[in-house]
Scaffold this active site. Structure first.
Site, PDB file in Angstrom:
ATOM      1  N   HIS A 202       4.429  24.431 -15.576  1.00  0.00           N
ATOM      2  CA  HIS A 202       2.849  24.071 -15.648  1.00  0.00           C
ATOM      3  C   HIS A 202       2.286  25.306 -16.130  1.00  0.00           C
ATOM      4  O   HIS A 202       2.529  26.321 -15.617  1.00  0.00           O
ATOM      5  CB  HIS A 202       2.383  23.670 -14.430  1.00  0.00           C
ATOM      6  CG  HIS A 202       0.956  23.139 -14.233  1.00  0.00           C
ATOM      7  ND1 HIS A 202      -0.088  23.814 -14.344  1.00  0.00           N
ATOM      8  CD2 HIS A 202       0.683  21.822 -14.201  1.00  0.00           C
ATOM      9  CE1 HIS A 202      -1.201  23.153 -14.485  1.00  0.00           C
ATOM     10  NE2 HIS A 202      -0.759  21.750 -14.134  1.00  0.00           N
ATOM     11  N   CYS A 240      -0.569  20.321 -19.919  1.00  0.00           N
ATOM     12  CA  CYS A 240      -1.998  20.360 -18.983  1.00  0.00           C
ATOM     13  C   CYS A 240      -3.024  20.417 -19.760  1.00  0.00           C
ATOM     14  O   CYS A 240      -3.437  21.669 -20.025  1.00  0.00           O
ATOM     15  CB  CYS A 240      -1.690  20.965 -17.845  1.00  0.00           C
ATOM     16  SG  CYS A 240      -3.383  20.760 -16.884  1.00  0.00           S
ATOM     17  N   HIS A 267      -0.541  16.212 -18.519  1.00  0.00           N
ATOM     18  CA  HIS A 267      -1.333  16.022 -17.534  1.00  0.00           C
ATOM     19  C   HIS A 267      -2.708  16.116 -18.413  1.00  0.00           C
ATOM     20  O   HIS A 267      -3.074  16.911 -19.348  1.00  0.00           O
ATOM     21  CB  HIS A 267      -1.778  17.410 -16.686  1.00  0.00           C
ATOM     22  CG  HIS A 267      -0.560  17.426 -15.556  1.00  0.00           C
ATOM     23  ND1 HIS A 267      -0.918  18.818 -14.766  1.00  0.00           N
ATOM     24  CD2 HIS A 267       0.358  16.883 -15.201  1.00  0.00           C
ATOM     25  CE1 HIS A 267       0.246  18.648 -13.763  1.00  0.00           C
ATOM     26  NE2 HIS A 267       0.920  17.699 -14.252  1.00  0.00           N
ATOM     27  N   ASP A 312      -5.043  13.755 -14.896  1.00  0.00           N
ATOM     28  CA  ASP A 312      -5.293  14.755 -13.925  1.00  0.00           C
ATOM     29  C   ASP A 312      -6.719  14.739 -13.324  1.00  0.00           C
ATOM     30  O   ASP A 312      -7.392  13.631 -13.342  1.00  0.00           O
ATOM     31  CB  ASP A 312      -4.975  16.059 -14.774  1.00  0.00           C
ATOM     32  CG  ASP A 312      -4.586  16.996 -13.909  1.00  0.00           C
ATOM     33  OD1 ASP A 312      -4.571  16.926 -12.764  1.00  0.00           O
ATOM     34  OD2 ASP A 312      -4.310  18.105 -14.337  1.00  0.00           O
ATOM     35  N   HIS A 313      -6.995  15.678 -12.561  1.00  0.00           N
ATOM     36  CA  HIS A 313      -8.269  15.611 -11.849  1.00  0.00           C
ATOM     37  C   HIS A 313      -9.487  14.660 -12.349  1.00  0.00           C
ATOM     38  O   HIS A 313      -9.957  14.781 -13.394  1.00  0.00           O
ATOM     39  CB  HIS A 313      -8.943  17.165 -11.724  1.00  0.00           C
ATOM     40  CG  HIS A 313      -7.975  17.936 -11.388  1.00  0.00           C
ATOM     41  ND1 HIS A 313      -8.132  19.553 -11.740  1.00  0.00           N
ATOM     42  CD2 HIS A 313      -6.690  18.065 -11.136  1.00  0.00           C
ATOM     43  CE1 HIS A 313      -6.982  20.264 -11.362  1.00  0.00           C
ATOM     44  NE2 HIS A 313      -6.285  19.374 -11.024  1.00  0.00           N
ATOM     45  N   TYR A 326      -8.547  14.603  -6.585  1.00  0.00           N
ATOM     46  CA  TYR A 326      -7.572  13.834  -6.736  1.00  0.00           C
ATOM     47  C   TYR A 326      -8.194  12.511  -5.835  1.00  0.00           C
ATOM     48  O   TYR A 326      -7.503  11.878  -4.906  1.00  0.00           O
ATOM     49  CB  TYR A 326      -6.283  14.218  -5.733  1.00  0.00           C
ATOM     50  CG  TYR A 326      -5.553  15.245  -6.438  1.00  0.00           C
ATOM     51  CD1 TYR A 326      -4.815  14.653  -7.672  1.00  0.00           C
ATOM     52  CD2 TYR A 326      -5.756  16.365  -6.712  1.00  0.00           C
ATOM     53  CE1 TYR A 326      -4.172  15.421  -8.736  1.00  0.00           C
ATOM     54  CE2 TYR A 326      -5.027  17.479  -7.598  1.00  0.00           C
ATOM     55  CZ  TYR A 326      -4.212  16.654  -8.439  1.00  0.00           C
ATOM     56  OH  TYR A 326      -3.476  17.344  -9.232  1.00  0.00           O
TER      57      TYR A 326
HETATM   58  C1  DNO Z   1      -3.276  20.870  -9.679  1.00  0.00           C
HETATM   59  C2  DNO Z   1      -2.111  20.824 -10.116  1.00  0.00           C
HETATM   60  C3  DNO Z   1      -1.250  21.870  -9.833  1.00  0.00           C
HETATM   61  C4  DNO Z   1       0.052  21.745 -10.630  1.00  0.00           C
HETATM   62  C5  DNO Z   1       1.447  22.887 -10.115  1.00  0.00           C
HETATM   63  C6  DNO Z   1       2.367  22.870 -10.649  1.00  0.00           C
HETATM   64  O1  DNO Z   1      -4.057  19.937  -9.591  1.00  0.00           O
HETATM   65  O2  DNO Z   1      -2.011  20.620 -11.680  1.00  0.00           O
HETATM   66  O3  DNO Z   1      -1.141  22.213  -8.364  1.00  0.00           O
HETATM   67  O4  DNO Z   1       0.918  20.838  -9.694  1.00  0.00           O
HETATM   68  O5  DNO Z   1       0.470  24.137 -10.499  1.00  0.00           O
HETATM   69  O6  DNO Z   1       3.484  23.554 -10.194  1.00  0.00           O
END
Ligand code: DNO
Length: 352
Positions: A202, A240, A267, A312-313, A326
Protein backbone atom coordinates in the site's frame (compact mmCIF):
# COMPACT_ATOMS: atom_id res chain seq x y z
CA UNK A 1 -13.53 -11.41 -23.50
CA UNK A 2 -14.84 -8.81 -21.12
CA UNK A 3 -12.86 -8.75 -17.87
CA UNK A 4 -14.97 -9.38 -14.79
CA UNK A 5 -14.78 -6.88 -12.02
CA UNK A 6 -14.15 -8.23 -8.53
CA UNK A 7 -15.92 -5.38 -6.76
CA UNK A 8 -15.13 -5.67 -3.06
CA UNK A 9 -15.75 -3.85 0.16
CA UNK A 10 -13.67 -3.62 3.31
CA UNK A 11 -15.30 -5.26 6.30
CA UNK A 12 -13.89 -5.18 9.82
CA UNK A 13 -15.41 -8.44 11.04
CA UNK A 14 -18.42 -9.31 13.12
CA UNK A 15 -18.13 -6.15 15.24
CA UNK A 16 -18.30 -3.92 12.18
CA UNK A 17 -21.56 -1.96 12.36
CA UNK A 18 -21.82 -2.36 8.58
CA UNK A 19 -23.07 -5.92 8.24
CA UNK A 20 -22.12 -8.41 5.55
CA UNK A 21 -25.80 -8.63 4.69
CA UNK A 22 -25.95 -4.93 3.88
CA UNK A 23 -22.72 -5.11 1.92
CA UNK A 24 -24.09 -8.02 -0.11
CA UNK A 25 -27.09 -5.85 -1.06
CA UNK A 26 -24.87 -3.42 -2.97
CA UNK A 27 -25.37 -4.15 -6.67
CA UNK A 28 -22.57 -6.19 -8.25
CA UNK A 29 -20.73 -6.62 -4.94
CA UNK A 30 -18.68 -9.82 -5.05
CA UNK A 31 -15.82 -9.64 -2.59
CA UNK A 32 -14.78 -8.82 0.95
CA UNK A 33 -11.49 -7.39 2.10
CA UNK A 34 -10.86 -8.20 5.73
CA UNK A 35 -8.46 -9.52 8.33
CA UNK A 36 -7.93 -10.75 11.87
CA UNK A 37 -7.70 -7.35 13.48
CA UNK A 38 -7.22 -8.52 17.04
CA UNK A 39 -3.94 -10.30 16.37
CA UNK A 40 -1.01 -8.15 17.47
CA UNK A 41 1.72 -7.33 14.97
CA UNK A 42 4.37 -10.04 14.96
CA UNK A 43 2.05 -12.96 15.71
CA UNK A 44 1.08 -15.66 13.23
CA UNK A 45 -2.39 -15.51 11.69
CA UNK A 46 -3.88 -18.82 12.54
CA UNK A 47 -5.11 -20.97 9.68
CA UNK A 48 -8.30 -22.12 11.34
CA UNK A 49 -9.29 -18.55 12.19
CA UNK A 50 -8.69 -17.51 8.58
CA UNK A 51 -10.80 -20.44 7.46
CA UNK A 52 -13.64 -19.41 9.77
CA UNK A 53 -13.52 -15.85 8.54
CA UNK A 54 -13.61 -17.09 4.97
CA UNK A 55 -16.58 -19.30 5.73
CA UNK A 56 -18.48 -16.40 7.33
CA UNK A 57 -17.86 -14.29 4.23
CA UNK A 58 -18.87 -17.09 1.88
CA UNK A 59 -22.04 -17.72 3.84
CA UNK A 60 -23.04 -14.18 2.90
CA UNK A 61 -22.55 -15.11 -0.76
CA UNK A 62 -19.26 -13.21 -1.08
CA UNK A 63 -15.64 -14.12 -1.73
CA UNK A 64 -12.74 -13.35 0.61
CA UNK A 65 -10.85 -11.39 -2.04
CA UNK A 66 -7.98 -9.84 -0.08
CA UNK A 67 -6.42 -9.58 3.34
CA UNK A 68 -5.88 -6.00 4.43
CA UNK A 69 -3.46 -6.03 6.18
CA UNK A 70 -1.13 -8.27 8.11
CA UNK A 71 0.75 -5.56 9.97
CA UNK A 72 4.51 -5.51 9.54
CA UNK A 73 6.13 -5.34 12.98
CA UNK A 74 8.09 -2.13 13.62
CA UNK A 75 11.23 -4.13 14.31
CA UNK A 76 11.16 -5.42 10.72
CA UNK A 77 10.86 -1.85 9.50
CA UNK A 78 13.66 -0.37 11.60
CA UNK A 79 15.78 -3.53 11.33
CA UNK A 80 15.95 -4.62 14.98
CA UNK A 81 17.57 -7.77 16.37
CA UNK A 82 14.31 -9.78 16.42
CA UNK A 83 13.48 -9.19 12.80
CA UNK A 84 14.32 -12.66 11.46
CA UNK A 85 12.00 -14.30 13.94
CA UNK A 86 9.27 -11.80 13.12
CA UNK A 87 9.75 -12.28 9.38
CA UNK A 88 9.44 -16.05 9.87
CA UNK A 89 6.12 -15.47 11.61
CA UNK A 90 5.00 -13.23 8.75
CA UNK A 91 5.93 -15.93 6.23
CA UNK A 92 3.87 -18.42 8.20
CA UNK A 93 0.83 -16.13 8.01
CA UNK A 94 1.32 -15.83 4.25
CA UNK A 95 1.50 -19.62 3.94
CA UNK A 96 -1.67 -19.95 5.98
CA UNK A 97 -3.47 -17.43 3.81
CA UNK A 98 -2.38 -19.23 0.67
CA UNK A 99 -3.48 -22.61 1.99
CA UNK A 100 -6.86 -21.24 2.93
CA UNK A 101 -7.17 -19.78 -0.57
CA UNK A 102 -7.11 -16.01 -0.05
CA UNK A 103 -5.39 -14.62 -3.14
CA UNK A 104 -4.18 -11.10 -2.29
CA UNK A 105 -2.37 -9.54 0.67
CA UNK A 106 -1.91 -5.83 1.07
CA UNK A 107 0.54 -4.45 3.62
CA UNK A 108 2.44 -1.26 4.17
CA UNK A 109 5.90 -0.22 5.23
CA UNK A 110 5.19 3.11 6.94
CA UNK A 111 7.16 3.68 10.16
CA UNK A 112 5.03 3.89 13.34
CA UNK A 113 2.03 5.70 11.81
CA UNK A 114 -0.19 4.09 9.19
CA UNK A 115 -2.47 6.38 7.17
CA UNK A 116 -2.77 9.82 8.72
CA UNK A 117 -5.40 12.54 8.80
CA UNK A 118 -5.65 15.69 10.88
CA UNK A 119 -9.46 15.90 11.00
CA UNK A 120 -11.96 13.04 10.84
CA UNK A 121 -15.04 15.26 10.64
CA UNK A 122 -14.28 18.00 8.20
CA UNK A 123 -17.63 19.54 7.28
CA UNK A 124 -18.33 20.16 3.61
CA UNK A 125 -20.72 22.84 2.33
CA UNK A 126 -23.50 20.24 1.81
CA UNK A 127 -23.34 19.23 5.49
CA UNK A 128 -21.63 15.89 4.93
CA UNK A 129 -18.35 15.24 6.72
CA UNK A 130 -15.16 13.65 5.53
CA UNK A 131 -11.55 13.10 6.51
CA UNK A 132 -8.93 15.67 5.73
CA UNK A 133 -5.24 16.33 6.10
CA UNK A 134 -3.67 19.72 6.64
CA UNK A 135 0.10 19.76 7.02
CA UNK A 136 0.10 22.78 9.33
CA UNK A 137 -2.39 21.03 11.61
CA UNK A 138 -0.15 17.97 11.79
CA UNK A 139 2.47 20.03 13.56
CA UNK A 140 -0.08 20.94 16.21
CA UNK A 141 -1.02 17.33 16.97
CA UNK A 142 -0.23 16.51 20.57
CA UNK A 143 1.68 13.24 20.69
CA UNK A 144 1.99 13.29 24.46
CA UNK A 145 -1.03 10.94 24.54
CA UNK A 146 0.48 8.55 21.99
CA UNK A 147 -0.15 8.11 18.30
CA UNK A 148 -3.91 8.12 18.25
CA UNK A 149 -5.59 5.58 16.02
CA UNK A 150 -7.35 5.29 12.68
CA UNK A 151 -9.21 2.27 11.27
CA UNK A 152 -6.90 -0.40 9.93
CA UNK A 153 -3.81 0.68 11.82
CA UNK A 154 -1.58 -2.22 12.80
CA UNK A 155 -1.28 -0.74 16.28
CA UNK A 156 -1.74 2.46 18.19
CA UNK A 157 1.14 3.34 20.50
CA UNK A 158 1.13 4.94 23.94
CA UNK A 159 3.33 7.99 24.59
CA UNK A 160 5.94 5.75 26.21
CA UNK A 161 6.00 3.23 23.37
CA UNK A 162 6.13 6.07 20.91
CA UNK A 163 9.20 7.57 22.56
CA UNK A 164 10.94 4.19 22.52
CA UNK A 165 10.03 3.58 18.91
CA UNK A 166 11.19 7.00 17.83
CA UNK A 167 14.55 6.22 19.40
CA UNK A 168 14.71 2.96 17.43
CA UNK A 169 14.18 4.88 14.20
CA UNK A 170 17.04 7.27 14.93
CA UNK A 171 19.52 6.85 12.12
CA UNK A 172 16.96 5.05 9.94
CA UNK A 173 16.82 7.26 6.88
CA UNK A 174 15.12 6.50 3.57
CA UNK A 175 18.05 4.46 2.36
CA UNK A 176 18.06 2.28 5.45
CA UNK A 177 14.29 1.83 5.25
CA UNK A 178 14.64 0.66 1.64
CA UNK A 179 17.30 -1.84 2.74
CA UNK A 180 15.00 -3.18 5.43
CA UNK A 181 12.13 -3.44 2.97
CA UNK A 182 14.34 -5.32 0.54
CA UNK A 183 15.41 -7.70 3.29
CA UNK A 184 11.77 -8.35 4.16
CA UNK A 185 10.74 -8.84 0.52
CA UNK A 186 13.56 -11.28 -0.18
CA UNK A 187 12.11 -13.47 2.54
CA UNK A 188 8.38 -13.16 1.91
CA UNK A 189 8.06 -12.93 -1.88
CA UNK A 190 9.25 -16.52 -2.54
CA UNK A 191 6.78 -17.78 0.06
CA UNK A 192 3.95 -15.73 -1.45
CA UNK A 193 4.81 -16.97 -4.92
CA UNK A 194 4.88 -20.59 -3.79
CA UNK A 195 1.58 -20.36 -1.92
CA UNK A 196 -0.31 -18.44 -4.59
CA UNK A 197 -0.58 -15.13 -2.74
CA UNK A 198 -0.14 -11.83 -4.55
CA UNK A 199 1.51 -9.15 -2.43
CA UNK A 200 0.30 -5.60 -2.87
CA UNK A 201 2.19 -2.91 -1.01
CA UNK A 202 0.00 0.00 0.00
CA UNK A 203 1.45 3.40 -0.86
CA UNK A 204 2.28 5.68 2.03
CA UNK A 205 -0.67 7.83 2.94
CA UNK A 206 -0.08 10.71 2.63
CA UNK A 207 2.89 10.11 0.35
CA UNK A 208 5.41 12.24 2.22
CA UNK A 209 7.37 12.15 5.46
CA UNK A 210 5.42 12.93 8.65
CA UNK A 211 6.69 13.62 12.17
CA UNK A 212 10.26 13.49 10.88
CA UNK A 213 9.98 9.78 10.04
CA UNK A 214 11.04 8.51 6.63
CA UNK A 215 8.41 7.40 4.12
CA UNK A 216 9.48 5.72 0.88
CA UNK A 217 6.48 4.39 -1.05
CA UNK A 218 5.66 7.85 -2.25
CA UNK A 219 5.99 8.00 -6.05
CA UNK A 220 5.85 6.11 -9.32
CA UNK A 221 9.63 5.71 -9.23
CA UNK A 222 9.39 4.21 -5.74
CA UNK A 223 6.73 1.72 -6.82
CA UNK A 224 8.85 0.73 -9.78
CA UNK A 225 11.88 0.30 -7.55
CA UNK A 226 9.85 -1.84 -5.16
CA UNK A 227 8.83 -4.14 -8.02
CA UNK A 228 12.43 -4.43 -9.16
CA UNK A 229 13.78 -5.36 -5.71
CA UNK A 230 12.44 -8.87 -6.13
CA UNK A 231 11.43 -9.52 -9.68
CA UNK A 232 8.45 -11.80 -9.21
CA UNK A 233 4.83 -11.44 -10.31
CA UNK A 234 3.91 -12.02 -6.66
CA UNK A 235 5.66 -8.79 -5.68
CA UNK A 236 3.18 -6.09 -6.58
CA UNK A 237 1.30 -3.02 -5.50
CA UNK A 238 -2.06 -1.77 -4.32
CA UNK A 239 -3.03 1.17 -6.44
CA UNK A 240 -4.59 3.44 -3.84
CA UNK A 241 -5.82 6.34 -5.92
CA UNK A 242 -6.51 8.53 -2.92
CA UNK A 243 -3.14 8.05 -1.22
CA UNK A 244 -1.18 8.71 -4.38
CA UNK A 245 -3.68 11.29 -5.63
CA UNK A 246 -2.92 13.48 -2.61
CA UNK A 247 0.26 14.47 -4.42
CA UNK A 248 -0.87 16.21 -7.62
CA UNK A 249 2.53 15.48 -9.20
CA UNK A 250 1.78 11.75 -9.25
CA UNK A 251 0.29 10.46 -12.51
CA UNK A 252 -1.93 7.51 -11.65
CA UNK A 253 -2.51 6.59 -15.28
CA UNK A 254 1.22 6.47 -15.94
CA UNK A 255 1.58 4.06 -13.01
CA UNK A 256 -1.03 1.74 -14.52
CA UNK A 257 0.67 2.02 -17.87
CA UNK A 258 4.13 1.24 -16.51
CA UNK A 259 3.37 -1.20 -13.70
CA UNK A 260 -0.06 -2.55 -14.64
CA UNK A 261 1.04 -6.19 -14.46
CA UNK A 262 1.99 -5.68 -10.84
CA UNK A 263 -1.20 -3.92 -9.79
CA UNK A 264 -2.88 -6.63 -7.71
CA UNK A 265 -5.41 -4.57 -5.80
CA UNK A 266 -7.16 -1.24 -6.32
CA UNK A 267 -8.45 1.21 -3.74
CA UNK A 268 -10.65 3.63 -5.62
CA UNK A 269 -11.32 6.98 -4.03
CA UNK A 270 -10.97 10.67 -4.67
CA UNK A 271 -9.28 13.57 -2.91
CA UNK A 272 -9.28 17.27 -3.46
CA UNK A 273 -6.29 19.51 -2.85
CA UNK A 274 -6.89 22.68 -0.84
CA UNK A 275 -3.27 23.88 -0.84
CA UNK A 276 0.22 22.47 -0.52
CA UNK A 277 0.02 19.18 1.41
CA UNK A 278 -3.53 19.90 2.28
CA UNK A 279 -6.49 17.86 1.01
CA UNK A 280 -9.87 16.42 1.85
CA UNK A 281 -11.58 13.20 0.78
CA UNK A 282 -14.26 14.15 -1.66
CA UNK A 283 -16.95 11.85 -3.11
CA UNK A 284 -15.82 9.28 -5.64
CA UNK A 285 -17.52 10.87 -8.65
CA UNK A 286 -16.24 14.41 -8.04
CA UNK A 287 -15.02 15.60 -11.43
CA UNK A 288 -13.17 18.47 -9.76
CA UNK A 289 -11.17 16.11 -7.53
CA UNK A 290 -7.54 15.12 -8.14
CA UNK A 291 -8.33 11.56 -9.17
CA UNK A 292 -9.50 10.78 -12.73
CA UNK A 293 -11.49 7.69 -11.75
CA UNK A 294 -13.23 7.25 -15.14
CA UNK A 295 -9.87 7.09 -16.93
CA UNK A 296 -8.37 4.86 -14.23
CA UNK A 297 -11.21 2.36 -14.44
CA UNK A 298 -10.99 2.39 -18.23
CA UNK A 299 -7.22 1.78 -18.12
CA UNK A 300 -7.72 -1.14 -15.73
CA UNK A 301 -10.54 -2.55 -17.84
CA UNK A 302 -8.48 -2.30 -21.00
CA UNK A 303 -5.66 -4.22 -19.34
CA UNK A 304 -8.08 -6.96 -18.32
CA UNK A 305 -7.63 -6.28 -14.59
CA UNK A 306 -9.57 -8.85 -12.54
CA UNK A 307 -8.10 -8.30 -9.09
CA UNK A 308 -10.13 -6.90 -6.21
CA UNK A 309 -11.19 -3.28 -6.47
CA UNK A 310 -12.84 -1.57 -3.56
CA UNK A 311 -14.39 1.80 -3.06
CA UNK A 312 -12.16 3.33 -0.42
CA UNK A 313 -13.12 5.88 2.21
CA UNK A 314 -16.48 7.53 2.01
CA UNK A 315 -17.91 10.66 3.59
CA UNK A 316 -20.51 10.46 6.32
CA UNK A 317 -23.83 11.28 4.70
CA UNK A 318 -27.53 10.96 5.54
CA UNK A 319 -26.82 11.15 9.27
CA UNK A 320 -24.75 8.00 9.36
CA UNK A 321 -22.30 7.63 12.24
CA UNK A 322 -19.54 5.08 12.32
CA UNK A 323 -15.95 4.25 11.68
CA UNK A 324 -14.10 7.16 10.09
CA UNK A 325 -14.08 6.66 6.32
CA UNK A 326 -15.81 3.30 6.58
CA UNK A 327 -19.52 3.95 6.77
CA UNK A 328 -21.91 2.18 4.42
CA UNK A 329 -23.75 4.83 2.44
CA UNK A 330 -21.09 6.83 0.69
CA UNK A 331 -18.94 3.78 0.04
CA UNK A 332 -21.98 2.10 -1.52
CA UNK A 333 -22.44 5.15 -3.75
CA UNK A 334 -18.77 4.87 -4.66
CA UNK A 335 -19.22 1.18 -5.46
CA UNK A 336 -22.12 1.92 -7.77
CA UNK A 337 -20.17 4.68 -9.48
CA UNK A 338 -17.29 2.26 -10.11
CA UNK A 339 -19.75 -0.33 -11.41
CA UNK A 340 -21.20 2.22 -13.81
CA UNK A 341 -17.78 3.18 -15.09
CA UNK A 342 -16.76 -0.44 -15.53
CA UNK A 343 -19.98 -1.44 -17.27
CA UNK A 344 -19.71 1.49 -19.66
CA UNK A 345 -16.26 0.27 -20.70
CA UNK A 346 -17.84 -2.93 -21.99
CA UNK A 347 -20.62 -1.27 -23.97
CA UNK A 348 -20.23 -1.16 -27.70
CA UNK A 349 -20.60 2.29 -29.17
CA UNK A 350 -24.11 2.76 -30.50
CA UNK A 351 -24.41 3.75 -34.13
CA UNK A 352 -25.95 7.17 -34.46
C1 DNO B 1 -6.92 3.09 5.28
C2 DNO B 1 -6.29 1.94 4.68
C3 DNO B 1 -4.96 1.61 5.33
C4 DNO B 1 -4.40 0.38 4.69
C5 DNO B 1 -3.03 0.02 5.15
C6 DNO B 1 -2.49 -1.10 4.33
O1 DNO B 1 -8.07 3.30 5.13
O2 DNO B 1 -6.14 2.11 3.32
O3 DNO B 1 -5.16 1.38 6.69
O4 DNO B 1 -5.22 -0.70 5.01
O5 DNO B 1 -2.17 1.08 5.06
O6 DNO B 1 -1.50 -1.75 5.00
Amino acid sequence: MKPEMLLSMRWYGIHDRVSLRYIAQIPMMRGIVSGLYDIPAGEVWDKSRLKNLKRTIENAGLKFSAVESIPVHEEIKFGGPQRDKLIDAYCQSVRNMGEVGIPVLTYNFMPIFDWMRTDLEFTLPDGSTCLCYIDAALERIDLSEGTGDLPGWGAAFSAEQLAQLKACYEGVDEEALWKNLEYFLKAIVPVAEKYGVKLAIHPDDPPWSIFGLPRIITSQAALKHLCSLVNSPANGIALCSGSLGADPAIDLLAIIEELGDRVHFVHARNVKTMGHRCFYETYHADQTGNVPLPAIIRALYNRGFEGPIRPDHGRMIWGEVGRAGYGLYDRALGASYITGLWTACGEKKKRS
